[in-house]
Design a protein around this motif. Structure first.
Motif, PDB file in Angstrom:
ATOM      1  N   ALA A 168       0.516   1.449 -11.051  1.00 51.93           N
ATOM      2  CA  ALA A 168       2.028   1.001 -11.185  1.00 51.93           C
ATOM      3  C   ALA A 168       2.696   0.815  -9.844  1.00 51.93           C
ATOM      4  O   ALA A 168       3.267   0.032  -9.751  1.00 51.93           O
ATOM      5  CB  ALA A 168       2.706   2.300 -12.053  1.00 51.93           C
ATOM      6  N   GLY A 169       1.980   1.626  -8.839  1.00 48.99           N
ATOM      7  CA  GLY A 169       2.931   1.351  -7.823  1.00 48.99           C
ATOM      8  C   GLY A 169       2.398  -0.003  -6.918  1.00 48.99           C
ATOM      9  O   GLY A 169       3.284  -0.558  -6.444  1.00 48.99           O
ATOM     10  N   ALA A 170       1.015  -0.222  -7.167  1.00 45.52           N
ATOM     11  CA  ALA A 170       0.660  -1.530  -6.739  1.00 45.52           C
ATOM     12  C   ALA A 170       1.220  -2.788  -7.179  1.00 45.52           C
ATOM     13  O   ALA A 170       1.592  -3.539  -6.501  1.00 45.52           O
ATOM     14  CB  ALA A 170      -0.901  -1.473  -6.743  1.00 45.52           C
ATOM     15  N   LEU A 171       1.683  -2.497  -8.530  1.00 41.25           N
ATOM     16  CA  LEU A 171       2.178  -3.600  -9.083  1.00 41.25           C
ATOM     17  C   LEU A 171       3.606  -3.734  -9.044  1.00 41.25           C
ATOM     18  O   LEU A 171       4.223  -4.842  -9.390  1.00 41.25           O
ATOM     19  CB  LEU A 171       1.743  -3.644 -10.701  1.00 41.25           C
ATOM     20  N   ARG A 220       0.735  -1.216   0.065  1.00 40.97           N
ATOM     21  CA  ARG A 220       0.047  -0.004  -0.049  1.00 40.97           C
ATOM     22  C   ARG A 220       0.977   1.076  -0.029  1.00 40.97           C
ATOM     23  O   ARG A 220       0.519   2.193  -0.669  1.00 40.97           O
ATOM     24  CB  ARG A 220      -1.121  -0.049   1.262  1.00 40.97           C
ATOM     25  N   ALA A 221       1.859   1.149   0.725  1.00 38.48           N
ATOM     26  CA  ALA A 221       2.817   2.289   0.922  1.00 38.48           C
ATOM     27  C   ALA A 221       3.549   2.756  -0.540  1.00 38.48           C
ATOM     28  O   ALA A 221       3.458   3.877  -0.734  1.00 38.48           O
ATOM     29  CB  ALA A 221       3.915   2.180   1.852  1.00 38.48           C
ATOM     30  N   THR A 222       3.796   1.548  -1.132  1.00 36.65           N
ATOM     31  CA  THR A 222       4.334   2.009  -2.475  1.00 36.65           C
ATOM     32  C   THR A 222       3.392   2.614  -3.651  1.00 36.65           C
ATOM     33  O   THR A 222       3.572   3.581  -4.337  1.00 36.65           O
ATOM     34  CB  THR A 222       4.965   0.629  -3.080  1.00 36.65           C
ATOM     35  N   ALA A 223       2.279   2.100  -3.373  1.00 34.86           N
ATOM     36  CA  ALA A 223       1.267   2.569  -4.374  1.00 34.86           C
ATOM     37  C   ALA A 223       0.774   3.843  -4.033  1.00 34.86           C
ATOM     38  O   ALA A 223       0.654   4.757  -4.905  1.00 34.86           O
ATOM     39  CB  ALA A 223      -0.145   1.382  -4.047  1.00 34.86           C
ATOM     40  N   LEU A 224       0.416   4.438  -2.710  1.00 34.19           N
ATOM     41  CA  LEU A 224       0.239   5.687  -2.385  1.00 34.19           C
ATOM     42  C   LEU A 224       1.617   6.796  -2.609  1.00 34.19           C
ATOM     43  O   LEU A 224       1.264   7.934  -3.076  1.00 34.19           O
ATOM     44  CB  LEU A 224       0.111   5.699  -0.832  1.00 34.19           C
TER      45      LEU A 224
END
Length: 301
Positions: free
Chosen positions: A241-244, A214-218
């Protein structure tokens, strides 16, 4: 409660039946819009505003006229305007063709997802184009209609699809539509402000479903979304893109020319396996959006 129930029934119809194969109302609207354009077109913004008002106003008026018929009409309208099953099916089929090495089949399928030039794309380029389209159209094809259905019932469902269809038809910055299509493009931007951000929030919340964080996606959303030329596509593509854990954007080739898009997210370029994950994320976001829209409509009633 008929709006909430109608949204759920319409969503199920879309999942079971997909888009109508013949006499699709959205295609009929597109034909009517093309015919009207032959009368209203002029290279002026005011002409485009008139075109938008006549078409969207007419569709919203139709929705107001039939909304009193209750659940059946809401369900039918929801089924008509949703495109979630078709989106997921096209994404999965693209991944399957790329895995099988069927480049001709993959290129033939791409126009059903986006307007890129398939002839100049290799397997990775096709995967990226399909993934970016899935991210954007998760919002346009499902989340946004559900949001506007929850807010305004049948008029909201039909009005949103009319707005989105007109943007796809004339919302371009080219010689013909730079002025005439201005109203269509700006109206679509406004209509998608809330749905795109709900899609982004759901993508962040559901990142673990596809093995993401979650932190990367946000972080990708907050850092990269504003770089995108669209105020809404940037949100949904950056959060996806962040979630994947992949990088989207870069050199993007359309039939009308080449654009250099900003990069969204960190990591490698997406692969076919990432395309499968994107389809899974899209379906998860769609289900979550349905739950929120139905609850919202129920509470309002």
């Amino acid at each position: 409660m008929s709006t909430a129930a109608g949204l759920v029934v319409g969503f199920v119809l879309d999942r079971v039946l997909g888009d109508p194969r013949r006499w699709h109302p959205v295609a009929g609207f597109g034909s009517a819009a093309s015919s009207l354009e032959s009368v209203t077109y002029a290279d002026r913004r005011s002409a485009g505003v008139l075109h938008e008002v006549l078409l969207v106003g007419g569709v919203v008026g139709l929705g107001v006229g039939v909304r009193g018929l209750g659940l059946p009409v809401t369900a039918l309208a929801t089924w008509t305007v949703l495109g979630g099953r078709s989106l997921a099916r096209a994404g999965s089929e693209m991944a399957d063709r790329l895995e099988a090495g069927d480049m001709d089949g993959a290129r033939a399928l791409l126009p059903s997802l986006c307007g890129r030039d398939p002839e100049v794309l290799d397997a990775d380029g096709l995967a990226r184009a399909a993934l970016e389209s899935i991210a954007e159209n998760t919002s346009d094809a499902t989340v946004a209609p559900l949001v506007w259905g929850a807010i305004a019932g049948v008029p909201g469902l039909l009005g949103y699809r009319a707005i989105n269809t007109l943007d796809a038809m004339i919302g371009y910055r080219n010689d013909r539509y730079n002025n005439f299509g201005w109203a269509a493009a700006r109206t679509d931007d406004l209509a998608n402000l809330l749905p795109a951000r709900l899609t982004g929030l759901l993508t962040v919340a559901l990142a673990p479903v596809v093995g993401g964080r979650r932190a990367t996606a946000l972080h990708a959303w907050r850092r990269d979304a504003a770089k995108h030329p669209s105020p809404n596509a940037g949100v949904v593509e950056a959060s996806m893109a962040g979630a994947l854990g992949v990088r989207l954007g870069g050199r993007t080739q359309y039939r009308h020319g080449t654009e250099l898009r900003p990069t969204l997210g960190d990591g490698p370029a997406p692969t076919v396996a990432d395309l499968h994950r994107a389809v899974h994320m899209s379906e998860s976001v769609q289900l979550a959006a349905l739950a929120i829209a139905a609850l919202w409509a129920a509470l309002r009633s």
